[in-house]
Write a protein that holds these residues in place. Structure first.
Motif, PDB file in Angstrom:
ATOM      1  N   CYS A  71       0.854  -1.185   0.000  1.00 13.23           N
ATOM      2  CA  CYS A  71       0.000   0.000   0.000  1.00 13.23           C
ATOM      3  C   CYS A  71       0.895   1.243   0.000  1.00 13.23           C
ATOM      4  O   CYS A  71       2.128   1.144   0.100  1.00 13.23           O
ATOM      5  N   ALA A  72       0.292   2.411  -0.104  1.00 10.28           N
ATOM      6  CA  ALA A  72       1.053   3.663  -0.172  1.00 10.28           C
ATOM      7  C   ALA A  72       1.903   3.862   1.081  1.00 10.28           C
ATOM      8  O   ALA A  72       3.078   4.224   1.006  1.00 10.28           O
ATOM      9  N   GLU A  73       1.321   3.617   2.258  1.00  8.70           N
ATOM     10  CA  GLU A  73       2.065   3.828   3.509  1.00  8.70           C
ATOM     11  C   GLU A  73       3.276   2.908   3.615  1.00  8.70           C
ATOM     12  O   GLU A  73       4.376   3.347   3.935  1.00  8.70           O
ATOM     13  N   HIS A  74       3.080   1.638   3.350  1.00  9.30           N
ATOM     14  CA  HIS A  74       4.199   0.695   3.468  1.00  9.30           C
ATOM     15  C   HIS A  74       5.244   0.907   2.374  1.00  9.30           C
ATOM     16  O   HIS A  74       6.435   0.677   2.604  1.00  9.30           O
ATOM     17  N   SER A  75       4.842   1.348   1.195  1.00  3.05           N
ATOM     18  CA  SER A  75       5.835   1.592   0.144  1.00  3.05           C
ATOM     19  C   SER A  75       6.684   2.830   0.464  1.00  3.05           C
ATOM     20  O   SER A  75       7.862   2.871   0.132  1.00  3.05           O
ATOM     21  N   GLU A  76       6.097   3.834   1.122  1.00  6.81           N
ATOM     22  CA  GLU A  76       6.862   5.023   1.494  1.00  6.81           C
ATOM     23  C   GLU A  76       7.846   4.736   2.617  1.00  6.81           C
ATOM     24  O   GLU A  76       8.931   5.303   2.670  1.00  6.81           O
ATOM     25  N   ARG A  77       7.468   3.847   3.544  1.00  9.41           N
ATOM     26  CA  ARG A  77       8.307   3.553   4.709  1.00  9.41           C
ATOM     27  C   ARG A  77       9.280   2.405   4.475  1.00  9.41           C
ATOM     28  O   ARG A  77       9.991   2.009   5.393  1.00  9.41           O
ATOM     29  N   LEU A  78       9.331   1.876   3.264  1.00  2.00           N
ATOM     30  CA  LEU A  78      10.162   0.708   2.975  1.00  2.00           C
ATOM     31  C   LEU A  78      11.641   0.980   3.239  1.00  2.00           C
ATOM     32  O   LEU A  78      12.181   2.009   2.820  1.00  2.00           O
ATOM     33  N   THR A  79      12.256   0.074   3.951  1.00  2.62           N
ATOM     34  CA  THR A  79      13.712   0.108   4.133  1.00  2.62           C
ATOM     35  C   THR A  79      14.243  -1.259   3.734  1.00  2.62           C
ATOM     36  O   THR A  79      13.523  -2.260   3.781  1.00  2.62           O
ATOM     37  N   ALA A  80      15.505  -1.295   3.340  1.00  2.00           N
ATOM     38  CA  ALA A  80      16.132  -2.556   2.920  1.00  2.00           C
ATOM     39  C   ALA A  80      17.102  -3.011   4.001  1.00  2.00           C
ATOM     40  O   ALA A  80      17.548  -2.215   4.836  1.00  2.00           O
ATOM     41  N   PRO A  81      17.456  -4.283   3.975  1.00  2.00           N
ATOM     42  CA  PRO A  81      18.454  -4.772   4.938  1.00  2.00           C
ATOM     43  C   PRO A  81      19.789  -4.040   4.763  1.00  2.00           C
ATOM     44  O   PRO A  81      20.079  -3.490   3.699  1.00  2.00           O
ATOM     45  N   ARG A  82      20.584  -4.035   5.796  1.00  2.00           N
ATOM     46  CA  ARG A  82      21.892  -3.382   5.765  1.00  2.00           C
ATOM     47  C   ARG A  82      22.723  -3.948   4.616  1.00  2.00           C
ATOM     48  O   ARG A  82      22.783  -5.157   4.408  1.00  2.00           O
TER      49      ARG A  82
END
Length: 140
Positions: A62-73
């Motif tokens: 969704c829009a909220e989760h796509s904006e807050r997405l972070t990737a592993p180190r």
């Protein structure tokens, strides 16, 4: 004898499957707007517009989760722009715009009056505006 029946319809209406794709995150029921794909070989997470159809190894967000997405180190997140969304101007875009406005505000130099500014006159050059040149057609 000719049948007067219409097209076959489903005998059992389904309320279980929704035509709207939902966010893949647990307990999130919002509509999906983006698709997340992991490229393990490159340690990259690619987030782009919602895919045409659901893939088994992709995640709809969704829009909220796509904006807050972070990737592993150690991983990189690549965000592909949606063609329908307006792109935000970058620093380079703003600088190019400012330079164009400054150039347009300068008084136009006449080739005869300015003497070419120390440059050798090109017989093919008709006019100049900043780094752009207007050239005469080779046929003339």
């Amino acid at each position: 004898m000719e049948s007067h029946r219409g097209p076959l319809k489903s005998a059992v209406p389904s309320n279980i499957v929704s035509p709207v794709r939902r966010c893949s995150r647990t307990a999130c029921g919002r509509p999906a707007v983006a698709t997340l794909t992991y490229v393990y070989a490159d340690s990259t997470a690619v987030l782009g517009p919602l895919a045409t159809y659901a893939e088994p190894h992709c995640y709809d967000l969704c829009a909220e989760h796509s904006e807050r997405l972070t990737a592993p180190r150690g991983w990189e997140v690549v965000r592909l722009l949606d063609g329908s969304a307006p792109a935000r101007p970058s620093g380079d875009d703003l600088e190019a715009l400012a330079n164009a406005v400054r150039e347009a505000a300068r008084p136009q130099e006449r080739a005869a009056g300015a003497g070419g500014g120390g440059r050798a006159a090109d017989p093919m050059e008709v006019a100049r505006r900043g780094h752009l040149r207007v050239l005469r057609s080779p046929d003339n």
